[in-house]
Design a protein around this motif. Structure first.
Motif, PDB file in Angstrom:
ATOM      1  N   VAL A   2     -20.681  -1.847  -0.569  1.00 26.75           N
ATOM      2  CA  VAL A   2     -19.625  -2.471  -0.148  1.00 26.75           C
ATOM      3  C   VAL A   2     -18.159  -1.325  -0.310  1.00 26.75           C
ATOM      4  O   VAL A   2     -18.344  -0.882  -1.447  1.00 26.75           O
ATOM      5  CB  VAL A   2     -19.043  -3.639  -1.018  1.00 26.75           C
ATOM      6  CG1 VAL A   2     -17.863  -4.115  -0.600  1.00 26.75           C
ATOM      7  CG2 VAL A   2     -20.144  -4.634  -0.515  1.00 26.75           C
ATOM      8  N   TYR A   3     -17.485  -1.247   0.541  1.00 27.04           N
ATOM      9  CA  TYR A   3     -16.441  -0.137   0.290  1.00 27.04           C
ATOM     10  C   TYR A   3     -14.981  -0.944   0.151  1.00 27.04           C
ATOM     11  O   TYR A   3     -15.155  -2.085   0.998  1.00 27.04           O
ATOM     12  CB  TYR A   3     -16.336   0.857   1.541  1.00 27.04           C
ATOM     13  CG  TYR A   3     -17.585   1.710   1.652  1.00 27.04           C
ATOM     14  CD1 TYR A   3     -17.574   3.009   1.103  1.00 27.04           C
ATOM     15  CD2 TYR A   3     -18.730   1.032   2.226  1.00 27.04           C
ATOM     16  CE1 TYR A   3     -18.628   3.721   1.120  1.00 27.04           C
ATOM     17  CE2 TYR A   3     -19.860   1.869   2.370  1.00 27.04           C
ATOM     18  CZ  TYR A   3     -19.736   3.334   1.838  1.00 27.04           C
ATOM     19  OH  TYR A   3     -21.107   4.108   1.824  1.00 27.04           O
ATOM     20  N   THR A   4     -14.318  -0.501  -0.530  1.00 26.25           N
ATOM     21  CA  THR A   4     -12.908  -1.427  -0.394  1.00 26.25           C
ATOM     22  C   THR A   4     -11.740  -0.440   0.110  1.00 26.25           C
ATOM     23  O   THR A   4     -11.746   0.663  -0.268  1.00 26.25           O
ATOM     24  CB  THR A   4     -12.477  -1.825  -1.809  1.00 26.25           C
ATOM     25  OG1 THR A   4     -12.251  -0.824  -2.699  1.00 26.25           O
ATOM     26  CG2 THR A   4     -13.593  -2.853  -2.153  1.00 26.25           C
ATOM     27  N   ALA A   5     -10.742  -1.095   0.530  1.00 27.34           N
ATOM     28  CA  ALA A   5      -9.416  -0.331   0.920  1.00 27.34           C
ATOM     29  C   ALA A   5      -8.287  -1.429   0.638  1.00 27.34           C
ATOM     30  O   ALA A   5      -8.244  -2.409   0.864  1.00 27.34           O
ATOM     31  CB  ALA A   5      -9.353  -0.403   2.583  1.00 27.34           C
ATOM     32  N   TRP A   6      -7.399  -0.444  -0.279  1.00 31.45           N
ATOM     33  CA  TRP A   6      -6.330  -1.322  -1.047  1.00 31.45           C
ATOM     34  C   TRP A   6      -5.002  -0.992  -0.430  1.00 31.45           C
ATOM     35  O   TRP A   6      -4.741   0.365   0.072  1.00 31.45           O
ATOM     36  CB  TRP A   6      -6.459  -0.800  -2.343  1.00 31.45           C
ATOM     37  CG  TRP A   6      -7.712  -0.973  -3.229  1.00 31.45           C
ATOM     38  CD1 TRP A   6      -8.806  -0.632  -2.686  1.00 31.45           C
ATOM     39  CD2 TRP A   6      -7.866  -1.501  -4.378  1.00 31.45           C
ATOM     40  NE1 TRP A   6     -10.049  -0.976  -3.964  1.00 31.45           N
ATOM     41  CE2 TRP A   6      -9.263  -1.153  -4.898  1.00 31.45           C
ATOM     42  CE3 TRP A   6      -6.809  -1.826  -5.097  1.00 31.45           C
ATOM     43  CZ2 TRP A   6      -9.655  -1.781  -6.015  1.00 31.45           C
ATOM     44  CZ3 TRP A   6      -7.223  -2.281  -6.634  1.00 31.45           C
ATOM     45  CH2 TRP A   6      -8.728  -2.152  -7.175  1.00 31.45           C
ATOM     46  N   GLY A   9       0.461  -3.370  -5.017  1.00 31.37           N
ATOM     47  CA  GLY A   9       1.735  -3.915  -5.145  1.00 31.37           C
ATOM     48  C   GLY A   9       1.849  -4.821  -6.270  1.00 31.37           C
ATOM     49  O   GLY A   9       0.666  -5.130  -7.042  1.00 31.37           O
ATOM     50  N   LEU A  10       2.901  -4.978  -6.840  1.00 28.85           N
ATOM     51  CA  LEU A  10       3.018  -5.902  -8.037  1.00 28.85           C
ATOM     52  C   LEU A  10       4.021  -7.093  -7.469  1.00 28.85           C
ATOM     53  O   LEU A  10       3.415  -8.300  -7.578  1.00 28.85           O
ATOM     54  CB  LEU A  10       3.592  -5.220  -9.285  1.00 28.85           C
ATOM     55  CG  LEU A  10       3.703  -5.962 -10.556  1.00 28.85           C
ATOM     56  CD1 LEU A  10       2.265  -6.363 -10.931  1.00 28.85           C
ATOM     57  CD2 LEU A  10       4.080  -5.055 -11.555  1.00 28.85           C
ATOM     58  N   ASP A  11       5.256  -6.767  -7.308  1.00 31.17           N
ATOM     59  CA  ASP A  11       6.147  -7.423  -6.933  1.00 31.17           C
ATOM     60  C   ASP A  11       5.689  -7.899  -5.272  1.00 31.17           C
ATOM     61  O   ASP A  11       5.773  -9.311  -5.023  1.00 31.17           O
ATOM     62  CB  ASP A  11       7.553  -6.995  -6.821  1.00 31.17           C
ATOM     63  CG  ASP A  11       8.144  -6.964  -8.102  1.00 31.17           C
ATOM     64  OD1 ASP A  11       7.638  -7.740  -9.032  1.00 31.17           O
ATOM     65  OD2 ASP A  11       9.089  -6.129  -8.440  1.00 31.17           O
ATOM     66  N   ASP A  12       4.976  -7.018  -4.680  1.00 28.18           N
ATOM     67  CA  ASP A  12       4.637  -7.151  -3.458  1.00 28.18           C
ATOM     68  C   ASP A  12       3.112  -7.453  -3.674  1.00 28.18           C
ATOM     69  O   ASP A  12       2.479  -7.222  -4.767  1.00 28.18           O
ATOM     70  CB  ASP A  12       4.749  -5.862  -2.353  1.00 28.18           C
ATOM     71  CG  ASP A  12       6.098  -5.707  -2.062  1.00 28.18           C
ATOM     72  OD1 ASP A  12       7.008  -6.593  -1.767  1.00 28.18           O
ATOM     73  OD2 ASP A  12       6.449  -4.584  -1.405  1.00 28.18           O
ATOM     74  N   ALA A  13       2.432  -7.747  -2.794  1.00 26.47           N
ATOM     75  CA  ALA A  13       0.933  -8.230  -2.791  1.00 26.47           C
ATOM     76  C   ALA A  13       0.238  -6.819  -2.952  1.00 26.47           C
ATOM     77  O   ALA A  13       0.451  -5.848  -2.396  1.00 26.47           O
ATOM     78  CB  ALA A  13       0.509  -8.963  -1.735  1.00 26.47           C
ATOM     79  N   THR A  14      -0.920  -7.066  -3.741  1.00 21.32           N
ATOM     80  CA  THR A  14      -2.097  -5.746  -3.555  1.00 21.32           C
ATOM     81  C   THR A  14      -3.070  -6.748  -2.815  1.00 21.32           C
ATOM     82  O   THR A  14      -3.370  -7.926  -2.821  1.00 21.32           O
ATOM     83  CB  THR A  14      -2.887  -5.906  -5.013  1.00 21.32           C
ATOM     84  OG1 THR A  14      -1.770  -5.253  -5.931  1.00 21.32           O
ATOM     85  CG2 THR A  14      -3.950  -5.066  -4.929  1.00 21.32           C
ATOM     86  N   ALA A  15      -3.375  -5.850  -1.806  1.00 14.78           N
ATOM     87  CA  ALA A  15      -4.298  -6.370  -0.846  1.00 14.78           C
ATOM     88  C   ALA A  15      -5.610  -5.551  -0.619  1.00 14.78           C
ATOM     89  O   ALA A  15      -5.534  -4.319  -0.752  1.00 14.78           O
ATOM     90  CB  ALA A  15      -3.797  -6.498   0.664  1.00 14.78           C
ATOM     91  N   ALA A 151      -3.514  -1.930   4.131  1.00 20.38           N
ATOM     92  CA  ALA A 151      -4.579  -1.914   3.549  1.00 20.38           C
ATOM     93  C   ALA A 151      -5.963  -1.342   4.654  1.00 20.38           C
ATOM     94  O   ALA A 151      -6.680  -0.430   4.450  1.00 20.38           O
ATOM     95  CB  ALA A 151      -5.122  -2.938   2.678  1.00 20.38           C
ATOM     96  N   PHE A 152      -5.766  -2.403   5.658  1.00 15.11           N
ATOM     97  CA  PHE A 152      -6.601  -2.018   6.798  1.00 15.11           C
ATOM     98  C   PHE A 152      -6.516  -0.528   7.607  1.00 15.11           C
ATOM     99  O   PHE A 152      -7.274  -0.062   7.819  1.00 15.11           O
ATOM    100  CB  PHE A 152      -6.476  -3.193   7.976  1.00 15.11           C
ATOM    101  CG  PHE A 152      -7.810  -3.137   8.769  1.00 15.11           C
ATOM    102  CD1 PHE A 152      -8.714  -4.161   8.171  1.00 15.11           C
ATOM    103  CD2 PHE A 152      -7.911  -2.532   9.920  1.00 15.11           C
ATOM    104  CE1 PHE A 152      -9.978  -4.351   8.988  1.00 15.11           C
ATOM    105  CE2 PHE A 152      -8.982  -2.610  10.576  1.00 15.11           C
ATOM    106  CZ  PHE A 152     -10.148  -3.356  10.245  1.00 15.11           C
TER     107      PHE A 152
END
Length: 178
Positions: A2-6, A9-15, A151-152
């Motif tokens: 499985v590969y991840t793409a990130w 963020g902290l105040d903004d989201a981490t996706a 992230a995409f």
């Protein structure tokens, strides 16, 4: 794997998008998003709560910027937390990234249930209207959709799985029915 793409963020989201390669398909199997969560906690979720054997993790170009407090980059911090190997996405314009997404999307098979919020982010991602000039701005509108879409984009710009071919695998005989 499985590969991840990130998108970080902290105040903004981490996706984070989770994908697998299956022949010419890209199987988008899960989307994870969190707010006000440390990299320590996000890495714990990936290592302990997700049942995956990981390939590469794709991070945005700014993940190599060193933090003043620790003199470490976010990439180095994640590696120290067991998230590896990490590949930094090439720095490209948003427009180039969006074009990369347009090329990748037709190859995707998406789990609608586990990716619902991410899919909704992609659907609602849009450019900002400049009322003064009566035209769209070149940059997309920054709101909740930006994180999943960014992230995409990093996925589309970086994803090139290395498929290991088993040399001991037997070739299947072709059967012809007459």
């Amino acid at each position: 794997p499985v590969y991840t793409a990130w998108d970080l963020g902290l105040d903004d989201a981490t996706a984070i998008w989770f994908v697998q390669a299956a022949g010419s398909e890209i199987r988008v199997i899960e989307y994870y998003e969190t707010n006000n969560t440390s990299l320590t906690e996000v890495s714990r979720v990936l290592r302990n709560d997700k049942p995956y054997a990981y390939g590469e993790h794709y991070l945005p170009h700014d993940a190599e910027i060193r933090e003043m407090m620790t003199a470490k980059s976010r990439k180095e911090s994640l590696e120290a937390l067991g998230i590896r190997p990490i590949t930094i996405a090439a720095r490209q314009s948003v427009e180039e990234g969006i074009n990369a997404v347009r090329q990748v999307l037709p190859k995707c098979v998406i789990d609608e249930g586990k990716c619902a919020r991410g899919v909704e982010a992609l659907k609602q991602y849009r450019r900002e209207w400049d009322e003064k000039r009566k035209t769209f701005k070149t940059q997309p509108y920054h709101d909740w959709t930006s994180h999943g879409a960014d992230a995409f984009r990093y996925l589309a710009m970086s994803f090139a799985p290395r498929v290991a071919i088993d040399p001991n695998r037997r070739r299947r005989a072709k059967i012809h029915i007459v």
